[in-house]
Design an enzyme around this catalytic site. Sequence first.
Site, PDB file in Angstrom:
ATOM      1  N   HIS A 229      -3.461 -42.989 -10.335  1.00  0.00           N
ATOM      2  CA  HIS A 229      -3.675 -41.586 -10.683  1.00  0.00           C
ATOM      3  C   HIS A 229      -3.823 -41.434 -12.192  1.00  0.00           C
ATOM      4  CE1 HIS A 229       0.525 -40.898 -12.060  1.00  0.00           C
ATOM      5  NE2 HIS A 229       0.903 -41.609 -11.010  1.00  0.00           N
TER       6      HIS A 229
ATOM      7  N   ASP B 260      -3.398 -38.417 -13.850  1.00  0.00           N
ATOM      8  CA  ASP B 260      -2.590 -37.348 -14.432  1.00  0.00           C
ATOM      9  C   ASP B 260      -1.204 -37.861 -14.803  1.00  0.00           C
ATOM     10  OD1 ASP B 260      -2.139 -37.555 -11.595  1.00  0.00           O
ATOM     11  OD2 ASP B 260      -1.002 -35.688 -11.663  1.00  0.00           O
TER      12      ASP B 260
ATOM     13  N   ASP C 208       3.293 -45.044 -16.073  1.00  0.00           N
ATOM     14  CA  ASP C 208       3.048 -44.199 -14.901  1.00  0.00           C
ATOM     15  C   ASP C 208       1.809 -43.347 -15.115  1.00  0.00           C
ATOM     16  OD1 ASP C 208       3.384 -42.898 -12.478  1.00  0.00           O
ATOM     17  OD2 ASP C 208       4.899 -41.531 -13.239  1.00  0.00           O
TER      18      ASP C 208
ATOM     19  N   GLU D 246      -1.863 -36.303  -8.758  1.00  0.00           N
ATOM     20  CA  GLU D 246      -0.858 -37.010  -7.960  1.00  0.00           C
ATOM     21  C   GLU D 246       0.533 -36.476  -8.243  1.00  0.00           C
ATOM     22  OE1 GLU D 246       2.196 -40.133  -7.093  1.00  0.00           O
ATOM     23  OE2 GLU D 246       1.693 -39.186  -9.000  1.00  0.00           O
ATOM     24  N   GLU D 247       0.793 -36.154  -9.510  1.00  0.00           N
ATOM     25  CA  GLU D 247       2.142 -35.777  -9.925  1.00  0.00           C
ATOM     26  C   GLU D 247       2.583 -34.415  -9.381  1.00  0.00           C
ATOM     27  OE1 GLU D 247       4.194 -37.680 -11.155  1.00  0.00           O
ATOM     28  OE2 GLU D 247       3.305 -39.127 -12.526  1.00  0.00           O
TER      29      GLU D 247
ATOM     30  N   HIS E 141       8.299 -40.683 -16.561  1.00  0.00           N
ATOM     31  CA  HIS E 141       8.694 -39.285 -16.757  1.00  0.00           C
ATOM     32  C   HIS E 141       9.736 -39.122 -17.873  1.00  0.00           C
ATOM     33  CE1 HIS E 141       7.490 -38.115 -12.324  1.00  0.00           C
ATOM     34  NE2 HIS E 141       6.638 -38.936 -12.906  1.00  0.00           N
TER      35      HIS E 141
END
Length: 385
Positions: A69, A71, A102, A134-135, A356
């Site tokens: 992903h 994003d 990530d 995705e997030e 994150h």
Amino acid sequence: MTAAELLERLVGFATVSRDSNLELIRFVEEYLTQHDVEHWRIANDDGSKANLLARLGPAVEGGVVLSGHTDVVPVDGQPWSTDPFELVDKGDGRLYGRGTCDMKGFIACALAEVPNWVRQDLARPIYLAFSYDEEVGCIGAPRMIERLMADHPRPAAVIVGEPTLMQPVVAHKGATNLRTTVTGRASHSSQVDQGVSAIHVAARLVTRIEDVMAELRAEGRIDEAFNVAHSSLHVGKIAGGTAINIMARECTFEWEIRHLPQDRFEDLIGRVNAYAAELEAEMQARAPETSIVTEALNVTVPALADDNNAEVLALCCELLGERPSGAVAYATEAGQFQREGLPTVICGPGSIAQAHQPDEYIESEQLAAGGEFMRALGKRLAART
């Protein structure tokens, strides 16, 4: 370009989910075009974001999909010591920046190997499947998977490159985000028999949500492959009321269900909804205009089950060397690929422990390991058997 150079470019695009990812997509499109790689943009409804699907090698069955992903999560309120959207090498063996692990590190590793894959004249294709959003609920991938299945020969395997320290992951939980709005009847707080407090009702329902999780544990609905071995239900946000001396007319809370592959989301939310119906009946007996409404904030992200994955797991072990597989509590797009019958595992560079976080980073050694994996994959798919 090296993986580190590509990662620097990718991190420089601030592709927070609330914003567009099109600048990054354009960069990748231009890069692929330079190497004569076929690619297709699959946009969202308003064209503000897009997936990107590319194929290297022939249009034949038996290919491998590399899924990632584009994003990233926000940096708001996090105490970063560097610019989060600038790749920083502090000389400590780590590369810092939002999305480094990530999961732009995986994407960078794949893109860095594109020139070699082109020269290798692959016998079976490698697909690059880069998604948006995705997030915030794995929103973008389904329409890309639909195009993959409709327009291309069936792949043999999917590798989703979430950060696993290059350890294959064969299972993850499903996830659904929800919002519940309780509408009561406002009244002066000295006249509690005239109103219905939305906050008080919401509190009872929130407690029931936690009780459902306890019931699952008591029933033995456990899978020790996961570090949290049961399906989890969690309330993350709540808001309601206007003043301390007014019985609240409205209270809203947002919550989630993360279910084991063997549990059904419908069964778990059914337990909560049954109690909500009882509470609503009590409310409406006093004030007919009251209600409890729960809505899904995303389509349920399906769990990834440890099933029908022997060949792709064997491929990963062939390329990486024998290593144990595992399960994770977070959700990914892997379950969406598996839902279409594609054997799928998760395997990528970096650690989820850094995802994150402020000062997110990927170890340079992990980026190198991701590159080695890509090189081995190219050799494997170039072989004529």
